[in-house]
Every structure is written in structure tokens, then in C-alpha cells.
Write a protein that holds these residues in place. Sequence first.
Motif, mmCIF file in Angstrom:
data_model
loop_
_atom_site.group_PDB
_atom_site.id
_atom_site.type_symbol
_atom_site.label_atom_id
_atom_site.label_comp_id
_atom_site.label_asym_id
_atom_site.label_seq_id
_atom_site.Cartn_x
_atom_site.Cartn_y
_atom_site.Cartn_z
ATOM 1 N N THR A 235 32.254 -7.990 -14.608
ATOM 2 C CA THR A 235 32.691 -8.772 -15.330
ATOM 3 C C THR A 235 34.332 -8.905 -14.967
ATOM 4 O OG1 THR A 235 33.075 -6.557 -15.965
ATOM 5 C CG2 THR A 235 31.561 -6.858 -17.347
ATOM 6 N N THR A 363 38.988 -9.191 -22.067
ATOM 7 C CA THR A 363 38.071 -8.585 -21.024
ATOM 8 C C THR A 363 36.909 -10.069 -21.012
ATOM 9 O OG1 THR A 363 38.649 -6.423 -22.061
ATOM 10 C CG2 THR A 363 36.241 -6.866 -20.974
ATOM 11 N N THR A 365 32.713 -10.773 -20.134
ATOM 12 C CA THR A 365 31.510 -10.665 -20.619
ATOM 13 C C THR A 365 31.004 -11.525 -20.343
ATOM 14 O OG1 THR A 365 30.907 -9.962 -22.268
ATOM 15 C CG2 THR A 365 32.160 -8.775 -21.055
#
Length: 373
Positions: A235, A363, A365
Motif C-alpha cells: 500500500t 491512502t 490500497t
Amino acid sequence: MTDQAQLHQQLVDRMMVGGSLRTEPWRRAAAAVPRHEFLRGGYFRRVTGPQFHTAWEPVQAGDPDWLDGCYTDESLVTQVAGTIVPEDIRGPITREPTSSSTLPSLVLRMLEELQVEDGHTVLEIGTGTGYSTALLCARLGAGNVTSIECDPWVASRARTALGHLATYPTLVIGDGLLGHGAGEPYDRVIATCGVRTVPMAWVEQTRPGGLILATVGGWLGSSELARLTVQGDGTASGTLLGGAVSFMLARPHTPPQLGLLPDLDDGKERETTIGTEVLENWTSRFVVQLAVPNAQRVTLERDGRTEDVLIDVKTGSWAAVYSEGGRWLVRQGGPEPLWDAVEEQFGRWCAAGAPALEEFTMTVTPEGQTICW
């Protein structure tokens, strides 16, 4: 000192005083790369007139003000409408820019933010004119730089300009959103185009601990520079850096044509707690964009008033906002109430103290991308 050398030195000095150029290695790189070499095909200058809102007129190499323009700290459009370059036309053209040479202070600010070290390998998404590619080569050596460009014509021009400076990085023609797996893992990835979401390919091709620097935005026209650190679990996360950074979106991320508008009289109307001022401010527009990521904005004059209309291109939902009698009203239609989502998101942001974009975190992912404060 020649006129060109003097203009070049003045540009470097301005960037140092302005704070975009902060460290000695990048100062040397900036001083070693002449910007005009990447603009020998000319550029377009913005013009306005009574018959159009915005148009572009060509400035050719050899024109009296061409060299001065090369060393202004401004973005210079080098292609419009996907194929048209300065040498193709005479006089103004009212089409959308599709390639440009970014203002040098932003280029150097981003390169400084990339936090490279000697020996690092870098993947650049979007070769463009090749100016930023040359700066990376001057700093790290051409053998450590890979640059990918989707437009073969743009890539060819960049290759020629780099060759004139005897600079030979790895140049690839292809979809930059897919990266370039043949050269992975990279220590750094930098994008010179905007994206709506950071591709997982960039994360996968960056070594753990490496950095990705990209401008993240959307179809409402607000974007910010994000610096992400790639983690060992595949990630990436980091913060927005602020400064209202804007780039042309990568071509696969550009909005589709809207086509026919929905029937804006067929919807439910109510009073709203917020008006279209949230769409005018850069920061609040970024917040709104997070709530309605698939919405485009259209401003219309209807029934003697100005209506700002958001249209979700995936669901067909829409919201028309306007002022009447000192109140803000919204009329909505489609499967999802768009303005309800805007009010909820904007209200949460205000309740949190309206944090600056530098306080936002991001973030990425395999499941998707999140941006929050």
C-alpha cells in the motif's frame, strides 16, 4: 554573457528567491538545463477578445518575444486539441490545450519534494517537452531516469530536444498509468500529469520506502500534490502538500462529453444550507469533489437566473443550485441526491474546523483510494 544565458540565470535566481529551488544539487541541475531547447517548436500564448473567451496564438522560435517567453516562470502550451502545434496555424485557435511545458518553479518545487538521493532510480509519468526529464538526468544521471509518454509525437519532440543536449534517458511510449514494469523497482515515481486516482501499478513498481509524487484531483477542477510512501504490504500513504497545484489530467482520466442535459425542471426542490460559493473556493471545491467524484459542473442562465448544475456522469443524478429572494435553493433529480452528499461532506469538514488541505491524508490500497482529514 549572451541574452539567453542572462535570461536563464535570472530564472534560476528568481526560483531560488521564491523558494521553489532550495538545494544546491537542484540549483546546479536548473543552471545546466536551458529551457528554450525544449521549446524550439514554439508555444501558444493565451489571448482574449470580444469574439471568444479564451484562445491561443502561436509564438514561433525566432519571433521577437519567443526567447523571453521561454524563460518566464509560466506554463507554456505546446499542443492543443490533441494534435495541433504552433507551426500548424497562423492566428488564434479556440481549442483546449493538451500538452504544455509546466512553469519551471513548479517543476523544481516538485523535484525538490521528491527527495531524491544520489543513485536513486526515477520513473517519470509524462515526458512532455522533456524539460523535467533533463533536470532529472542532470541531477541523477540519465541511466537512472525512465520517462514514459503516451503521445508519440510529443515523445519524439522530447527525444530530439534531449538528444541536442546529449542526454539519453530511457524513453518509453505507452500508457503512463501502467508504469513501466521493465525498469522496476524504482526509488521514486513522479507524475507530471494529474490523476483522479493513483494507479496501483505505480505502487507495485516502487520499492518499499520509496516515494510517489502525484497531483490528485477531479472533474470539478481542484487538485493537490500528494507525496506517498510505499509500504512493505503493497500500500502507499502520505499527505497532501498544498499550494493549489494543477496539471492537465492524464487522458484516460479526463471527463467524458456530457451529451444531452437532463430535464432540469423535473426534480425535487428545497432550500439548502450552502450555496455555490463552495464551488468557487479551491479548498472547499476539493472537499466537495470528494463527495461527488463523478460529477461535472455546468453553469447555465435559465429563467433570468444563474444555475450551477452538477451532473453525475455514471448515475445520471443531477443537482441545480441557485439563489432566489436571498435564499439558496437546490433542485435534484436522478437515483442519488447529489447536493445532499455535498452538504453532508461540507458540513463534516466545517465541523472539524475547516482544516487546510495540508492536513489531509491519502491512502492507496488494492481496494481503492481514500482521502480524509
